[in-house]
Structure formats: structure tokens, C-alpha cells
Scaffold this active site. Structure first.
Site, PDB file in Angstrom:
ATOM      1  N   GLU A  66     -10.355  -8.060   4.174  1.00 38.49           N
ATOM      2  CA  GLU A  66     -10.077  -8.366   5.409  1.00 38.49           C
ATOM      3  C   GLU A  66     -10.560  -8.891   6.786  1.00 38.49           C
ATOM      4  O   GLU A  66     -10.089  -9.605   7.643  1.00 38.49           O
ATOM      5  CB  GLU A  66      -9.640  -6.808   5.998  1.00 38.49           C
ATOM      6  CG  GLU A  66      -8.577  -5.991   5.067  1.00 38.49           C
ATOM      7  CD  GLU A  66      -8.434  -4.660   5.096  1.00 38.49           C
ATOM      8  OE1 GLU A  66      -9.298  -3.756   5.211  1.00 38.49           O
ATOM      9  OE2 GLU A  66      -7.398  -4.250   5.813  1.00 38.49           O
TER      10      GLU A  66
ATOM     11  N   GLU B 142       0.900  -1.255   0.034  1.00 44.02           N
ATOM     12  CA  GLU B 142      -0.004   0.061  -0.081  1.00 44.02           C
ATOM     13  C   GLU B 142       0.857   1.240   0.083  1.00 44.02           C
ATOM     14  O   GLU B 142       0.731   2.062  -0.532  1.00 44.02           O
ATOM     15  CB  GLU B 142      -1.035  -0.230   1.221  1.00 44.02           C
ATOM     16  CG  GLU B 142      -1.735   1.164   1.326  1.00 44.02           C
ATOM     17  CD  GLU B 142      -2.846   1.125   2.147  1.00 44.02           C
ATOM     18  OE1 GLU B 142      -3.369   0.300   2.989  1.00 44.02           O
ATOM     19  OE2 GLU B 142      -3.454   2.161   2.608  1.00 44.02           O
TER      20      GLU B 142
ATOM     21  N   ARG C 222      -7.366   2.747  13.365  1.00 42.06           N
ATOM     22  CA  ARG C 222      -8.464   1.772  13.023  1.00 42.06           C
ATOM     23  C   ARG C 222      -8.205   0.859  14.385  1.00 42.06           C
ATOM     24  O   ARG C 222      -9.330   0.098  14.722  1.00 42.06           O
ATOM     25  CB  ARG C 222      -8.172   0.897  11.925  1.00 42.06           C
ATOM     26  CG  ARG C 222      -8.964   0.038  11.239  1.00 42.06           C
ATOM     27  CD  ARG C 222      -9.029  -0.504   9.996  1.00 42.06           C
ATOM     28  NE  ARG C 222      -9.465  -0.051   8.901  1.00 42.06           N
ATOM     29  CZ  ARG C 222     -10.866   0.072   8.358  1.00 42.06           C
ATOM     30  NH1 ARG C 222     -11.754  -0.888   9.102  1.00 42.06           N
ATOM     31  NH2 ARG C 222     -10.989   0.631   7.556  1.00 42.06           N
TER      32      ARG C 222
HETATM   33  N1  LUZ Z   1      -5.505   1.788   4.312  1.00 48.94           N
HETATM   34  C1  LUZ Z   1      -5.888   3.230   4.616  1.00 48.94           C
HETATM   35  C2  LUZ Z   1      -6.286   0.743   4.729  1.00 48.94           C
HETATM   36  O1  LUZ Z   1      -5.257   3.829   4.005  1.00 48.94           O
HETATM   37  N2  LUZ Z   1      -7.045   3.379   5.452  1.00 48.94           N
HETATM   38  C3  LUZ Z   1      -7.790   2.390   5.851  1.00 48.94           C
HETATM   39  O2  LUZ Z   1      -8.636   2.673   6.689  1.00 48.94           O
HETATM   40  C4  LUZ Z   1      -7.393   1.065   5.849  1.00 48.94           C
HETATM   41  N3  LUZ Z   1      -8.238   0.113   6.187  1.00 48.94           N
HETATM   42  C5  LUZ Z   1      -7.836  -1.063   5.751  1.00 48.94           C
HETATM   43  C6  LUZ Z   1      -6.651  -1.541   5.210  1.00 48.94           C
HETATM   44  N4  LUZ Z   1      -5.969  -0.648   4.565  1.00 48.94           N
HETATM   45 MO1  MOS Z   2      -4.785  -2.778   3.223  1.00 49.61          MO
HETATM   46  S1  MOS Z   2      -4.249  -3.266   5.017  1.00 49.61           S
HETATM   47  O1  MOS Z   2      -3.624  -2.620   2.162  1.00 49.61           O
HETATM   48  O2  MOS Z   2      -6.224  -3.149   3.033  1.00 49.61           O
END
Ligand code: LUZ
Ligand code: MOS
Length: 775
Positions: free
Chosen positions: A730, A250, A328
């Protein structure tokens, strides 16, 4: 492994559970995957003369760089050039949320594996050899590896965050029972099969095209532009697919793409940078370890009245996504339970580990592990089954989450009770009890794990996507979205949407690569939201094209637009097939100069969050479910296996049972791995010890549960989910937490003196020691 035989109990519960699986579509990538034809970054046809790069990284976790001697490396035949921070024309800065992370170290290093330079050579072999010729002298500084140490030293990434509901302080005064304790959950290596990598190709006029194994093409584009000091439109990022992401790509796919682009920019030649497994393990961040404390208060009738936690997140040496992940954790700190008085706090602790990052669940699993530990502890002390407390506190319709959102269309109790009924919990528990009575050297344990997971990026502005849909002259269709295919099957889902709206076979539809030139300013494929956001945009674009085509058809067939539908590649009037086919309709539209391209933008409605109050409605909806895990431990060896994980899961109205089942199974097993066998280890100096697949064990086919049974709860779905098919990426990972507590219960069956430990992963070594631990 998976078993989905028709079930007698199931058949009598038709109102709660779907009768048969929806007709499943195969993941369209499976064909090229099994033939070895799927293309990844390393498969891109490279330009003649392409250079290959290797990263030179810090051999110490914290210190001042006294000197670096590159001369021997530079003198090696075939070495083109070595790039450092001095070669950055723009900003030497890659931090996404907080600008606290240099691309290349300047005067000091903050973690073992921190990039210092990029060696570019005629081959990777030469570049690697050159790396061994670099001499570096570092004046070492004290190293922090744990969150607790960081807290003690006041080393933080940012200010703490805290959510609260009710009056926790006051509520504790009214509690019959109060328990306090500590928990630890370790990090987790993503272990995507395809390591990090990128290929950068200089084009004319200083433009650069980058093929990247990233979940976030726009983040890559934006960061390259910033580091090179050029406009974003000069950078085109293209992604065919990833060999796995799990959150690890990500944010952390970016530096490698930036380095390749920087070298291509300077050398005016293509540059390829693919990390080998050792480099990847050492240089990249992982799931955040958490050290947490909790205090839980219950009434006489086992209602949780008050709950308080402090989460210490081991963020590593830079922010990366840590602040969002910390947030989160707070959102999921009470998991599937309604607790009227809650105070949660999270501290993002700055340590000398590689910056930890997104990992499937994104801080949610860490939060849920703590509440489940607190409940298990309370049950243990009070002397009731854990599930009694869990069940007494399940979330109900219109309950308030600590962050202010009102729970709607709640399936917590439904999935829980469905699981109990469908899987015949009395029989399961009796079997475990009977087994434990009759066996001395093997013991069984069983545990329930409910999940409630919020769907949307918690950062509201990120919840948007676009789709660009072309209908070509021959009636075939090409679709571009922001969705990155990483094995989760999102391309198949996009194709299903278009096939459904146009009513044409999927063979007529192609999903294009994810490309910043075709779809710009995108959020990463993350947060389980990729199919929802991009699917909605695709749906809107396809619907707009159909509306246009219907007008063409109505003129051609002299019928009213409202009577026209597209069905099975033909135009229907009042549900009667006309002579006009899809392909003819498209040709006619073209002759009438009707646009056959549409671009649609979708932004999730209704969601909002006010960080100054820490209240709002951040999630489009929640996903619910309940898992029952059964384990058997070998009390001589401490080894264990999981007999079964029986799950009732809320898919909404699944678009593709096959793909979604694959997501549930994969996530579950990844969660079990995190909780039981995957053990990240750094030594005190901050060196990664679990730095190879021989020292870091992920679940293999021998360690997965013998049976995984997943029963869908047929809910009406949610309008904010794509075609009412709820996000699935997830949430099921957190079913894996049940494995930890099943093991605890099995240990208790053997060792009556065992005082529960909440220190994950529960490796066989820890199980063995717990079995023989005296009170
Ligand atoms: N990525 C993000 C995530 O930037 N914001 C989120 O709330 C999130 N949640 C789950 C996985 N990736
Ligand atoms: Mo994410 S933890 O790249 O949904």
C-alpha cells in the site's frame, strides 16, 4: 517505463543507497499468467447440472418496497428459483464490524444496486433475462449522496473518533500564520480485472465447498455459516488466486459467496455467481470520498505548531469496513510530519451510496491528502515553495505520533534528502523554471510527496497468521498459509522463505490454495501485512522442521546437532558437505517416525492500542519514502502528462526487488489515477453515472509517467518485517498524491491569479478551468 540505469550520483552515495539490485526472483505466477493457464473462480471445473445466478438489485437509492412481482421471471423456462430474504435460514445479516447490512433487502432499500433477490437458472443468460421480467414498486424516500448532507441530517454509521496530541487550541494562539480550508477527495473504483464471483458446491451431509474470489476466506466462511444458520466447519472456502483485489475483496467478496452457498444449500446443486462488469460497478462499494476541513498553524520559521481537521467520510449505506478505515485516516493525518499539537476527528457519514470499503491505503491516502493540501495552501499564502514547509517539518527519530507511538528507525529525512541529492533537485527545479520562462502554452510543475505508512492491521487482534508445512516422502514440500495471492506475488515470497530455510530449489516447493480447512480462522490478506504475517508463520514452521531434521542427521552422521546445517540439498557438518542429501535425510526421518508436518502460528509482538484513550503502539513499524513528480500541462487544452516520478523508497531489505518494484510502480500509478483522472460520479438520485469503462477512466499505458525511477534506501530493515523486507503493497500508492500538487504548481506558473483548489481528482476539465480562472 521503468529505468534503473546505474547513476553516477548514486555511486557516490553508497552508504545511503544499495549499489545493485538484489538478485531478483520472478513472480512465479507469471508463467501461467502469460500462457493463459492461471486459474480463477470462473475457470473452476463445474459439476454437471450446475446452475447460474444473477442478482436482482434495487433500481432506486432509498425507499420502501411496496411490491415485487416475480411471477413472470419465475415462469421463464430454465429459471429454477428466485431467492429472497425469506429464504435465509439463519440471519439475513452480513455486516462485519457492525451488524447493519442485510444480505437481501427486506422492506426497504438503502442504495442503488442493493441486492434484493438471487435468480438461479440453467444459464446466466436465462437468469439475466428473468431479471428483466421482475416488476418492483418502490416508494421513494429522500436520498443522501454526500457526507456533508449526511452530517447536516445527523446520519452517521457510528460515533465519531478523535485523536489528539498536545494542546491544539492553545498552540494556535502562538502561531505566526494560520490557514483554514476545505478539501475533497473522490472515491475510486477498484477495477480488479476479475470481477466478484463465487462457485458453491454442495457436498454430503449438508457440507458446502465454496470457491471464492476473496481476500478473506474466513470472513466468507463465517458469514455463510451465519446466514445459513449452520456451523463453520460445514463450510470450506478455497481460493486459488484473485485477478486483483486492492481491498475491494476484503469484505465485499462475501455477499456473492453467501448467495451462491444459500442457493446450493436449498437446491442441493452447484451454483455459480459471477458478476458482470456493469453489475459489479453498480453493486459494490469503492474508496470513500472524503470532505474535510483543516486549520493549520505555523511559526515564523515555518514549523507547523498546530493542526486541526475534521474528516467527513462518505461511508455509504452500511458500515462495512468504514470504522476501521476512518481510524486509519486519523493514524495518517499528519503523514511524514511531526506536529506537536494535533486534533483530528473523523465522522463516518451514512449516505445512500453502496457501502464504501477497503481500498489500497485504507483511509490513509485520504488523510494524507488533507495535510498536503494544508501545507500547499500555507506555502501559497506565505509565498514560499511547498517543499520548504514540508522539509522543515519532517518526522525525526523519537518523535511522537498523535496516537502515542514513538517513531523509531525513521527514514523520513533520509529518503527526502536522498531524493534531493540523487535526483539533483536543483537541476530539476531549474529546468522547470527555465521551461516555464520560455514557454507560454505549456507549463511544468514539480512536487515532493513524502510518505509514512504504518504497517499492521490497526485492529491489533487481527495481526496473526498460520502456516501448515508438509515435507513429502520424496523431499518435495507443500505449504498452506492464510495468504491470498492476488497478483502481489505473496506466493513467490512464501516459496522463497521455505527454499531459503530448507536450502532446496523452489521447484521442490508448492504453494497450495488458500483453504479454510487447512488454515483456519484467518485474517484477510490486507493491510500490506500478508507477506509479513504469513511469511513469519512459514518461517517458524520451516525452522521447526529443520530443527527436527538436524537431530535425525546428527544421529545418522554421528555429529553434534549444532555443527549441522542444510545447504544446497545436502547436509553439511561444520560447513563441509556430507554424503547425506536432503531427500535421503527426509527418508531417514520418515523411517524414524519423525513428524514431517508442522503448523506454526505467528502473532505480531509488541503492538497494542487502547481505544478508550486513543493511544498506543498500533504499528509493527512504518514504511517511508519520498517521491518527486514532474508534470507538463498543455495550457490550451488542460491536458497533462507526467514526465517522471523519481522515488527513494524504503524497502527494508527487499526479498525480491522485481516483485517489490512492481508493487511500487502499480501502486504509484493507481494513486495517480485516483488523484487525476478517475472520477466516480453519482447523480442526485444516487445512481452511478460512471458505470462503465467508457465513463470511468483508469490510467493506461499512455497516461503513466514517462519514467518511473525507484531507488531503494538500504536500511537495516525491521525484525518485524519478514526477513527484514518491509511491507510494500500500500505505501507507494500515496506517492501518487504528488501528481495532484505538481499539477497545482504548473497551473500557478500559468495563472498568477490561481487560488489553489483542493478538489481531487484533478481532471483535465478542472485543470483547464483553473488555468483561466480569475482570482
Ligand atoms: N484492513 C483492515 C486493512 O481490516 N485493517 C487495516 O488496518 C487495514 N489497513 C490497510 C488495508 N486494509
Ligand atoms: Mo486492503 S485496502 O484490503 O489491504
Amino acid at each position: 517505463m521503468h529505468k534503473n540505469k546505474p547513476n553516477k550520483v548514486l555511486d557516490t552515495k553508497l552508504d545511503a543507497v544499495s549499489k545493485s539490485l538484489k538478485q531478483s526472483i520472478k513472480n512465479l505466477d507469471s508463467y501461467t499468467h502469460v500462457r493463459g493457464e492461471s486459474l480463477y473462480v470462473d475457470d473452476v471445473n463445474i459439476r454437471q447440472g450446475t446452475f447460474h445466478a444473477v442478482v436482482f438489485d434495487s433500481p432506486k437509492a432509498h425507499g420502501k418496497i411496496k411490491s415485487i412481482d416475480y411471477s413472470k421471471a419465475e415462469a421463464l423456462e430454465g429459471v429454477q428459483r428466485i431467492f429472497t430474504y425469506k429464504d435465509v435460514p439463519g440471519e439475513n445479516e452480513i455486516g462485519g464490524i457492525i451488524p447493519d447490512e442485510p444480505l437481501f433487502a427486506e422492506n426497504d432499500v438503502h442504495f442503488w444496486g442493493m441486492p434484493i433477490a438471487l435468480i438461479v437458472a440453467e444459464s446466466e443468460f436465462i437468469a439475466r433475462k428473468a431479471r428483466g421480467l421482475i416488476d418492483i414498486e418502490i416508494e421513494e424516500l429522500p436520498v443522501i449522496t454526500t457526507a456533508k448532507e449526511a452530517k447536516a441530517k445527523g446520519s452517521f454509521i457510528n460515533a465519531p473518533r478523535s485523536f489528539s496530541l498536545g494542546d491544539t487550541e492553545k498552540a494556535f494562539a502562538d502561531c505566526e500564520y494560520i490557514f483554514e480550508g476545505e478539501t475533497f477527495s473522490n472515491g475510486q473504483e477498484h477495477l480488479y480485472i476479475e470481477t466478484q464471483g463465487a462457485y458453491a458446491e454442495p457436498l454430503e451431509n449438508g457440507n458446502i465447498k465454496v470457491t471464492s474470489s476473496t481476500q478473506g476466506p474466513t470472513a466468507v466462511q463465517k458469514t455463510i455459516a451465519k446466514v445459513l444458520g449452520i456451523a463453520m466447519h460445514k463450510i470450506e472456502v478455497d481460493v486459488t488466486r484473485l485477478g486483483g483485489g486492492f481491498g475491494g475483496k476484503e469484505d465485499q467478496a462475501t455477499p456473492w459467496a453467501v448467495m451462491a452457498a444459500l442457493a446450493a444449500h436449498h437446491l442441493n446443486q452447484s451454483v455459480k455467481l459471477i458478476l458482470n462488469r456493469h453489475d459489479d460497478l453498480r453493486m459494490t462499494g469503492k474508496r470513500h470520498p472524503y470532505e474535510s476541513t483543516y486549520k493549520i498553524g505555523l511559526s515564523k520559521d515555518l514549523k507547523i505548531i498546530a493542526y486541526q481537521t475534521e474528516f467527513l467520510q462518505n461511508s455509504g449505506a452500511a458500515a462495512d469496513l468504514s470504522p476501521a478505515i476512518a481510524e486509519r485516516t486519523l493514524f495518517h493525518a499528519t503523514n511524514s510530519y511531526y506536529i506537536p499539537n494535533v486534533t483530528t476527528k473523523v465522522l463516518s457519514c451514512k449516505t445512500n451510496l453502496p457501502p464504501n470499503t477497503a481500498f489500497r491505503g485504507f483511509g490513509g491516502p485520504q488523510g494524507m491528502f488533507v495535510i498536503e493540501s494544508a501545507i500547499a495552501k500555507a506555502a501559497h499564502e506565505i509565498g514560499v515553495p511547498t517543499r520548504t514547509i514540508q522539509e522543515a517539518n519532517l518526522l525525526d527519530e523519537n518523535d511522537t505520533f498523535s496516537y502515542g507511538q514513538i517513531a523509531k528507525k525513521v527514514e523520513a529525512k533520509n529518503t527526502w534528502h536522498s531524493a534531493k541529492n540523487i535526483f539533483n533537485i536543483e537541476a530539476l527545479e531549474q529546468a522547470v523554471e527555465a521551461f516555464n520562462k520560455n514557454n507560454t502554452s505549456f507549463k511544468k510543475g514539480i512536487a515532493f510527496m513524502p510518505i509514512t505508512f504504518g504497517i499492521s492491521f490497526t485492529n491489533t487482534p487481527m495481526n496473526h497468521a498460520r502456516a501448515l508445512v508438509h515435507i513429502y516422502l520424496d523431499g518435495s514440500v507443500g505449504i498452506s498459509t492464510a495468504a491470498v495471492e492476488m497478483g502481489q506475488g505473496v506466493n513467490t515470497k512464501m516459496m522463497q522463505i521455505a527454499a531459503d530455510v530448507f536450502s532446496i530449489p523452489i521447484e521442490k516447493i508448492k504453494i497450495e490454495t488458500t483453504n479454510t480447512t487447512r488454515v483456519a480462522n484467518t485474517s484477510p490478506s490486507a493491510a500490506s501485512s500478508t507477506a509479513d504475517l504469513n511469511g513469519k508463520a512459514t518461517l517458524m514452521a520451516c525452522n521447526a522442521l529443520v530443527e527436527r531434521l538436524k537431530i535425525v542427521a546428527s544421529e545418522d552422521l554421528k555429529a553434534s546437532v549444532k555443527d549441522i546445517t542444510l545447504k544446497e540439498e545436502s547436509v553439511y557438518i561444520n560447513n563441509k558437505k556430507s554424503a547425506l542429501t536432503w531427500t535421503e535425510l527426509v527418508s531417514k526421518a520418515m523411517l524414524k517416525r519423525v513428524a514431517l508436518t508442522e503448523n506454526a502460528h505467528y502473532a505480531t509482538p509488541e503492538i497494542h492500542f487502547d481505544k478508550t484513550k486513543e493511544k498506543g503502539h498500533p504499528f509493527a513499524y512504518h514504511v517511508y519514502g519520498t517521491a518527486i513528480t514532474t508534470t507538463t500541462i498543455d495550457c490550451m487544452r488542460g491536458t497533462y502528462e507526467f514526465e517522471s516520478v523519481k522515488i527513494v523508497h524504503d524497502y527494508g531489505k527487499s526479498m525480491s526487488e522485481g516483485i517489490d518494484l512492481g508493487q511500487v510502480e502499480g501502486a504509484l500509478i493507481q494513486g495517480i489515477g485516483w488523484m487525476t483522472m478517475e472520477e466516480i460520479a453519482y447523480n442526485k438520485d444516487g445512481k452511478l453515472l460512471s458505470n462503465a469503462l467508457s465513463t470511468y477512466k483508469v490510467p493506461d499505458i499512455f497516461s503513466v509517467p514517462k519514467t518511473v525511477e525507484v531507488i531503494p534506501v538500504e536500511t537495516e530493515g525491521n525484525d518485524m518485517a519478514i526477513l527484514k523486507s518491509k511491507a510494500v503493497g500500500e505505501p507507494p500508492l500515496m506517492y501518487g498524491i504528488g501528481a495532484y500538487f505538481a499539477l497545482q504548481n504548473a497551473i500557478k506558473a500559468f495563472n498568477p491569479n490561481y487560488d489553489m483548489q483542493f478538489n481531487a481528482p484533478m481532471t483535465p476539465e478542472k485543470v483547464l478551468m483553473s488555468l483561466y480562472k480569475k482570482a
